[in-house]
Scaffold this motif. Structure first.
Motif, PDB file in Angstrom:
ATOM      1  N   HIS A  80       0.826  -1.209   0.000  1.00  0.00           N
ATOM      2  CA  HIS A  80       0.000   0.000   0.000  1.00  0.00           C
ATOM      3  C   HIS A  80       0.860   1.259   0.000  1.00  0.00           C
ATOM      4  O   HIS A  80       0.480   2.278  -0.588  1.00  0.00           O
ATOM      5  CB  HIS A  80      -0.968   0.001   1.196  1.00  0.00           C
ATOM      6  CG  HIS A  80      -0.311   0.129   2.530  1.00  0.00           C
ATOM      7  ND1 HIS A  80       0.108  -0.966   3.263  1.00  0.00           N
ATOM      8  CD2 HIS A  80       0.005   1.227   3.274  1.00  0.00           C
ATOM      9  CE1 HIS A  80       0.638  -0.549   4.400  1.00  0.00           C
ATOM     10  NE2 HIS A  80       0.599   0.767   4.433  1.00  0.00           N
ATOM     11  N   THR A  81       2.033   1.190   0.615  1.00  0.00           N
ATOM     12  CA  THR A  81       2.940   2.338   0.612  1.00  0.00           C
ATOM     13  C   THR A  81       3.497   2.571  -0.787  1.00  0.00           C
ATOM     14  O   THR A  81       3.602   3.714  -1.252  1.00  0.00           O
ATOM     15  CB  THR A  81       4.093   2.123   1.604  1.00  0.00           C
ATOM     16  OG1 THR A  81       3.553   1.994   2.924  1.00  0.00           O
ATOM     17  CG2 THR A  81       5.072   3.282   1.580  1.00  0.00           C
ATOM     18  N   ILE A  82       3.850   1.492  -1.467  1.00  0.00           N
ATOM     19  CA  ILE A  82       4.372   1.598  -2.833  1.00  0.00           C
ATOM     20  C   ILE A  82       3.290   2.096  -3.776  1.00  0.00           C
ATOM     21  O   ILE A  82       3.548   2.909  -4.671  1.00  0.00           O
ATOM     22  CB  ILE A  82       4.950   0.239  -3.274  1.00  0.00           C
ATOM     23  CG1 ILE A  82       6.185  -0.089  -2.422  1.00  0.00           C
ATOM     24  CG2 ILE A  82       5.300   0.250  -4.760  1.00  0.00           C
ATOM     25  CD1 ILE A  82       6.740  -1.474  -2.645  1.00  0.00           C
ATOM     26  N   ALA A  83       2.055   1.640  -3.563  1.00  0.00           N
ATOM     27  CA  ALA A  83       0.948   2.122  -4.390  1.00  0.00           C
ATOM     28  C   ALA A  83       0.748   3.621  -4.199  1.00  0.00           C
ATOM     29  O   ALA A  83       0.544   4.365  -5.169  1.00  0.00           O
ATOM     30  CB  ALA A  83      -0.324   1.356  -4.050  1.00  0.00           C
ATOM     31  N   ARG A  84       0.825   4.074  -2.966  1.00  0.00           N
ATOM     32  CA  ARG A  84       0.645   5.503  -2.699  1.00  0.00           C
ATOM     33  C   ARG A  84       1.798   6.335  -3.261  1.00  0.00           C
ATOM     34  O   ARG A  84       1.641   7.525  -3.531  1.00  0.00           O
ATOM     35  CB  ARG A  84       0.512   5.736  -1.199  1.00  0.00           C
ATOM     36  CG  ARG A  84      -0.814   5.248  -0.628  1.00  0.00           C
ATOM     37  CD  ARG A  84      -0.857   5.346   0.874  1.00  0.00           C
ATOM     38  NE  ARG A  84      -2.095   4.788   1.418  1.00  0.00           N
ATOM     39  CZ  ARG A  84      -2.326   4.571   2.695  1.00  0.00           C
ATOM     40  NH1 ARG A  84      -1.383   4.857   3.593  1.00  0.00           N
ATOM     41  NH2 ARG A  84      -3.478   4.067   3.091  1.00  0.00           N
ATOM     42  N   ALA A  85       2.951   5.695  -3.445  1.00  0.00           N
ATOM     43  CA  ALA A  85       4.089   6.399  -4.050  1.00  0.00           C
ATOM     44  C   ALA A  85       3.877   6.633  -5.542  1.00  0.00           C
ATOM     45  O   ALA A  85       4.583   7.448  -6.144  1.00  0.00           O
ATOM     46  CB  ALA A  85       5.375   5.603  -3.831  1.00  0.00           C
ATOM     47  N   GLY A  86       2.901   5.918  -6.129  1.00  0.00           N
ATOM     48  CA  GLY A  86       2.584   6.163  -7.536  1.00  0.00           C
ATOM     49  C   GLY A  86       2.729   4.974  -8.454  1.00  0.00           C
ATOM     50  O   GLY A  86       2.716   5.135  -9.677  1.00  0.00           O
ATOM     51  N   GLY A 163      -9.557  -0.776 -12.418  1.00  0.00           N
ATOM     52  CA  GLY A 163      -9.356  -0.692 -10.984  1.00  0.00           C
ATOM     53  C   GLY A 163      -8.008  -0.090 -10.630  1.00  0.00           C
ATOM     54  O   GLY A 163      -7.887   0.704  -9.692  1.00  0.00           O
ATOM     55  N   VAL A 164      -6.974  -0.466 -11.388  1.00  0.00           N
ATOM     56  CA  VAL A 164      -5.647   0.132 -11.181  1.00  0.00           C
ATOM     57  C   VAL A 164      -5.705   1.633 -11.437  1.00  0.00           C
ATOM     58  O   VAL A 164      -5.163   2.440 -10.670  1.00  0.00           O
ATOM     59  CB  VAL A 164      -4.608  -0.541 -12.106  1.00  0.00           C
ATOM     60  CG1 VAL A 164      -3.271   0.198 -12.036  1.00  0.00           C
ATOM     61  CG2 VAL A 164      -4.417  -2.009 -11.737  1.00  0.00           C
ATOM     62  N   LEU A 165      -6.373   2.027 -12.505  1.00  0.00           N
ATOM     63  CA  LEU A 165      -6.446   3.437 -12.870  1.00  0.00           C
ATOM     64  C   LEU A 165      -7.231   4.265 -11.862  1.00  0.00           C
ATOM     65  O   LEU A 165      -7.008   5.470 -11.745  1.00  0.00           O
ATOM     66  CB  LEU A 165      -7.065   3.566 -14.270  1.00  0.00           C
ATOM     67  CG  LEU A 165      -6.191   3.016 -15.406  1.00  0.00           C
ATOM     68  CD1 LEU A 165      -7.002   2.883 -16.687  1.00  0.00           C
ATOM     69  CD2 LEU A 165      -4.976   3.908 -15.633  1.00  0.00           C
ATOM     70  N   MET A 166      -8.128   3.630 -11.118  1.00  0.00           N
ATOM     71  CA  MET A 166      -8.859   4.352 -10.071  1.00  0.00           C
ATOM     72  C   MET A 166      -7.908   4.926  -9.019  1.00  0.00           C
ATOM     73  O   MET A 166      -8.213   5.916  -8.364  1.00  0.00           O
ATOM     74  CB  MET A 166      -9.867   3.427  -9.408  1.00  0.00           C
ATOM     75  CG  MET A 166     -11.143   3.204 -10.189  1.00  0.00           C
ATOM     76  SD  MET A 166     -12.226   4.662 -10.287  1.00  0.00           S
ATOM     77  CE  MET A 166     -12.862   4.753  -8.594  1.00  0.00           C
ATOM     78  N   GLY A 167      -6.752   4.285  -8.841  1.00  0.00           N
ATOM     79  CA  GLY A 167      -5.759   4.777  -7.890  1.00  0.00           C
ATOM     80  C   GLY A 167      -4.897   5.895  -8.425  1.00  0.00           C
ATOM     81  O   GLY A 167      -4.047   6.421  -7.700  1.00  0.00           O
ATOM     82  N   ASP A 168      -5.075   6.258  -9.707  1.00  0.00           N
ATOM     83  CA  ASP A 168      -4.338   7.336 -10.361  1.00  0.00           C
ATOM     84  C   ASP A 168      -2.824   7.193 -10.219  1.00  0.00           C
ATOM     85  O   ASP A 168      -2.124   8.135  -9.827  1.00  0.00           O
ATOM     86  CB  ASP A 168      -4.779   8.692  -9.817  1.00  0.00           C
ATOM     87  CG  ASP A 168      -4.316   9.850 -10.700  1.00  0.00           C
ATOM     88  OD1 ASP A 168      -4.138   9.623 -11.923  1.00  0.00           O
ATOM     89  OD2 ASP A 168      -4.126  10.967 -10.189  1.00  0.00           O
ATOM     90  N   PRO A 169      -2.267   6.006 -10.552  1.00  0.00           N
ATOM     91  CA  PRO A 169      -0.816   5.827 -10.446  1.00  0.00           C
ATOM     92  C   PRO A 169      -0.085   6.541 -11.575  1.00  0.00           C
ATOM     93  O   PRO A 169      -0.628   6.721 -12.668  1.00  0.00           O
ATOM     94  CB  PRO A 169      -0.653   4.307 -10.569  1.00  0.00           C
ATOM     95  CG  PRO A 169      -1.791   3.893 -11.443  1.00  0.00           C
ATOM     96  CD  PRO A 169      -2.940   4.799 -11.061  1.00  0.00           C
ATOM     97  N   GLU A 170       1.149   6.925 -11.310  1.00  0.00           N
ATOM     98  CA  GLU A 170       1.994   7.506 -12.357  1.00  0.00           C
ATOM     99  C   GLU A 170       2.614   6.413 -13.218  1.00  0.00           C
ATOM    100  O   GLU A 170       2.822   6.587 -14.413  1.00  0.00           O
ATOM    101  CB  GLU A 170       3.113   8.340 -11.729  1.00  0.00           C
ATOM    102  CG  GLU A 170       2.635   9.526 -10.920  1.00  0.00           C
ATOM    103  CD  GLU A 170       3.777  10.172 -10.162  1.00  0.00           C
ATOM    104  OE1 GLU A 170       3.954  11.390 -10.320  1.00  0.00           O
ATOM    105  OE2 GLU A 170       4.487   9.459  -9.431  1.00  0.00           O
ATOM    106  N   THR A 171       2.941   5.284 -12.581  1.00  0.00           N
ATOM    107  CA  THR A 171       3.568   4.152 -13.269  1.00  0.00           C
ATOM    108  C   THR A 171       2.670   2.934 -13.107  1.00  0.00           C
ATOM    109  O   THR A 171       2.241   2.609 -12.005  1.00  0.00           O
ATOM    110  CB  THR A 171       4.956   3.864 -12.675  1.00  0.00           C
ATOM    111  OG1 THR A 171       5.798   5.002 -12.903  1.00  0.00           O
ATOM    112  CG2 THR A 171       5.585   2.639 -13.320  1.00  0.00           C
ATOM    113  N   ILE A 172       2.401   2.262 -14.228  1.00  0.00           N
ATOM    114  CA  ILE A 172       1.497   1.119 -14.223  1.00  0.00           C
ATOM    115  C   ILE A 172       2.246  -0.107 -14.725  1.00  0.00           C
ATOM    116  O   ILE A 172       2.791  -0.112 -15.832  1.00  0.00           O
ATOM    117  CB  ILE A 172       0.268   1.388 -15.110  1.00  0.00           C
ATOM    118  CG1 ILE A 172      -0.477   2.629 -14.611  1.00  0.00           C
ATOM    119  CG2 ILE A 172      -0.663   0.177 -15.137  1.00  0.00           C
ATOM    120  CD1 ILE A 172      -1.576   3.105 -15.540  1.00  0.00           C
ATOM    121  N   MET A 173       2.276  -1.138 -13.885  1.00  0.00           N
ATOM    122  CA  MET A 173       2.954  -2.389 -14.221  1.00  0.00           C
ATOM    123  C   MET A 173       1.893  -3.426 -14.588  1.00  0.00           C
ATOM    124  O   MET A 173       1.014  -3.742 -13.770  1.00  0.00           O
ATOM    125  CB  MET A 173       3.802  -2.857 -13.040  1.00  0.00           C
ATOM    126  CG  MET A 173       4.832  -1.826 -12.593  1.00  0.00           C
ATOM    127  SD  MET A 173       5.842  -2.366 -11.178  1.00  0.00           S
ATOM    128  CE  MET A 173       6.918  -3.577 -11.980  1.00  0.00           C
TER     129      MET A 173
END
Length: 215
Positions: A80-86, A163-173
């Motif tokens: 969850h910390t890594i997800a919040r980092a983007g 669902g991944v995009l709902m978190g608005d990440p900068e980098t998507i794996m």
């Protein structure tokens, strides 16, 4: 994997190693992925691609090495910390809630939406509209009231990506986004990746080889 110059915006690993007993799944991986680009991690089954993803995203802890993102060490941090980092990710085998509707799956992906509230029918209007927007974007908005277990495998892949995009990440794996998906939906995923990349998202995807490359 080809090493490139490390900058503060990149996701990088240095001598990252992960062993399972006597098996070395990732052996001294040193690689830097280009920020703002579509990057590929190519190799056959058993070559360690998923283990590499799991190490980077905190699902498992590497035995040694360094993982950095935007100039900060993230190795050993919880997911969850890594997800919040983007950093957001999908999985080789879709991780969805099969008995929940397509829309409910996206609302659960939002940290501010409690499962108990969702199941009681309580929904945040802004989050609901944003979820519907992503469903439109991936092309499955007409299925929002369908239970996820009734989707085709390709549609489940699209749902997981939404669902991944709902978190608005900068980098998507994306772990084998084209695996088990029919050609029409592969084309939709590839088009979406290119569009989102043009909008500033960085992608890192795995594939078995150039033949089934999705980017």
């Amino acid at each position: 994997m080809t090493a490139m110059q490390i900058t503060g915006d990149n996701l990088s690993t240095v001598e990252m190693t992960k062993r399972f007993g006597g098996v070395t799944a990732v052996n001294g991986a040193t690689v830097t992925f280009q920020h703002g680009k579509v990057n590929g991690l190519i190799g056959p089954n058993g070559s360690g691609k998923t283990t590499f993803f799991n190490c980077v995203t905190g699902m498992i802890k590497p035995d040694s090495g360094v993982v950095t993102y935007r100039g900060r060490t993230i190795m050993g941090k919880p997911p969850h910390t890594i997800a919040r980092a983007g950093i957001g990710r999908s999985f080789q085998l879709c991780r969805i809630f099969p008995r929940m509707t397509v829309l409910e799956n996206l609302l659960v992906a939002v940290r501010t939406t409690r499962l108990s509230a969702l199941m009681s029918g309580s929904r945040n209007p802004a989050e609901t509209e944003r979820a519907r927007g992503w469903l439109r974007r991936v092309g499955i908005d007409h299925l929002e009231h369908t239970e996820a277990r009734n989707l085709s495998y390709g549609q489940q892949k699209l749902l997981e990506l939404a669902g991944v995009l709902m978190g608005d990440p900068e980098t998507i794996m994306l772990d084998e986004p084209a695996g088990g998906v029919n050609p029409a939906l592969i084309g939709r995923i590839a088009t979406l990746v290119r569009e989102l990349n043009a909008e500033g998202k960085t992608f890192i995807g795995t594939a078995h080889g150039l033949v089934d490359s999705w980017g």
